[in-house]
Design an enzyme around this catalytic site. Sequence first.
Site, PDB file in Angstrom:
ATOM      1  N   GLU A  97      42.459   5.917 -14.971  1.00 23.09           N
ATOM      2  CA  GLU A  97      41.704   5.761 -13.720  1.00 23.09           C
ATOM      3  C   GLU A  97      41.130   4.357 -13.560  1.00 23.09           C
ATOM      4  O   GLU A  97      41.198   3.767 -12.474  1.00 23.09           O
ATOM      5  CB  GLU A  97      40.578   6.799 -13.651  1.00 23.09           C
ATOM      6  CG  GLU A  97      41.039   8.252 -13.680  1.00 23.09           C
ATOM      7  CD  GLU A  97      41.885   8.649 -12.485  1.00 23.09           C
ATOM      8  OE1 GLU A  97      41.898   7.913 -11.467  1.00 23.09           O
ATOM      9  OE2 GLU A  97      42.572   9.682 -12.555  1.00 23.09           O
ATOM     10  N   HIS A 101      45.018   2.635 -12.143  1.00 22.32           N
ATOM     11  CA  HIS A 101      44.952   2.497 -10.687  1.00 22.32           C
ATOM     12  C   HIS A 101      44.178   1.242 -10.269  1.00 22.32           C
ATOM     13  O   HIS A 101      44.294   0.793  -9.126  1.00 22.32           O
ATOM     14  CB  HIS A 101      44.293   3.731 -10.070  1.00 22.32           C
ATOM     15  CG  HIS A 101      45.119   4.975 -10.193  1.00 22.32           C
ATOM     16  ND1 HIS A 101      46.438   5.027  -9.820  1.00 22.32           N
ATOM     17  CD2 HIS A 101      44.806   6.217 -10.652  1.00 22.32           C
ATOM     18  CE1 HIS A 101      46.911   6.248 -10.038  1.00 22.32           C
ATOM     19  NE2 HIS A 101      45.943   6.990 -10.543  1.00 22.32           N
ATOM     20  N   GLU A 155      51.339   7.055 -10.062  1.00 23.40           N
ATOM     21  CA  GLU A 155      50.794   7.837 -11.169  1.00 23.40           C
ATOM     22  C   GLU A 155      51.487   7.459 -12.473  1.00 23.40           C
ATOM     23  O   GLU A 155      50.855   7.379 -13.525  1.00 23.40           O
ATOM     24  CB  GLU A 155      50.948   9.336 -10.897  1.00 23.40           C
ATOM     25  CG  GLU A 155      50.092   9.866  -9.758  1.00 23.40           C
ATOM     26  CD  GLU A 155      48.600   9.626  -9.958  1.00 23.40           C
ATOM     27  OE1 GLU A 155      48.152   9.521 -11.116  1.00 23.40           O
ATOM     28  OE2 GLU A 155      47.879   9.519  -8.947  1.00 23.40           O
TER      29      GLU A 155
END
Length: 353
Positions: A97, A101, A155
């Site tokens: 996370e 990203h 992802e």
Amino acid sequence: MIPKLPWGTDFEKDKFLSPDFTSLEVLSFACSGLPAGINLPNYDDIRQNLGFKNVSLGNVLSAKAPNEAIPFVAERDQEVFRAFRDPAFEVQVGIHELLGHGTGKLLQETAPGKYNFDIENPPISPVTNKPVSTWYKPGQTWSSVFGSIASSYEECRAECVAMVLGCDFGILKIFGFGDGKEDLAGEAGDVLYVAYLSMARAGLVALEFWDPKTQKWGQAHMQARYSILRTFLDAGDDFVKLSYSKEDLSDLEIHLDRSKILTHGRPAVEKYLQKLHVYKNTADVEAGKGLYDDITSVDSWWGTTVREVVLKNKVPRKVFVQANTILEGDQVSLKEYEPTLEGLIQSFAERNV
């Protein structure tokens, strides 16, 4: 941490925007499938220019059913897998996370004739060792260019970042494991080993979400994890292998060589990640789609023989039993329930909604 990733400053934000990170315990989540972590917003241009927020859902990370079976993990690995799967998942989600990203710079023509990079001396691609020749045109976004594969592709990129940086013992120390020195036999080594073993297993059980009728994947994360398993298998020298003696694969196990994580596993993932990252940042949809479609393709052996044994060993989907708050006078009390179907029903019955 970011300089340890397999690309230079030309493919990274000019200034890394400090993320807003919060760890929460879920009280109630109005969704059939609870995420373990969330990175918001899902718009790369906003992440790149304004910043982003991260949420880690602590009690989802650690939630597991009592005496839950763990298919495809060898008996010799069951003990260490059960002991370290929660810490390994915590590290994976945190890096995924925050830095998965959160990294990357989309090379853009922000307005006609204006660029966020030096158009006269374009960045050199670490994949081709040539100047980049593609970028985002005015009005284009990551999602509009990469279309249907964008979600799963991103992802996968974030998962690969977690796999690469999770090998760094200094980073593992930040999460509270080890002393920062390389030690594959110690606690940090156990976390690293289980992280890689968990990813390999996740890639295998992901075949549940492959639809042989439509020849399509039904879940973005699962498609991504399957591609990482394929990357592990392609790393060579039996770093990861699917072991079985029966023709129907009923005794199928994943064997992963701990001693080769740093010499074979990490380099293989780095090579894959570098391509994913550069193709995304340069809007090279032709190369990116070609790469991703190829590595997530499912042939008859994977889609029939292996998928059948995956379905036979399918573990029931997790059902999260969520607590209730009760107002008693001026005091608020928390009522939790047994992790059973009866507990789930009782929690909803007492919610009065």
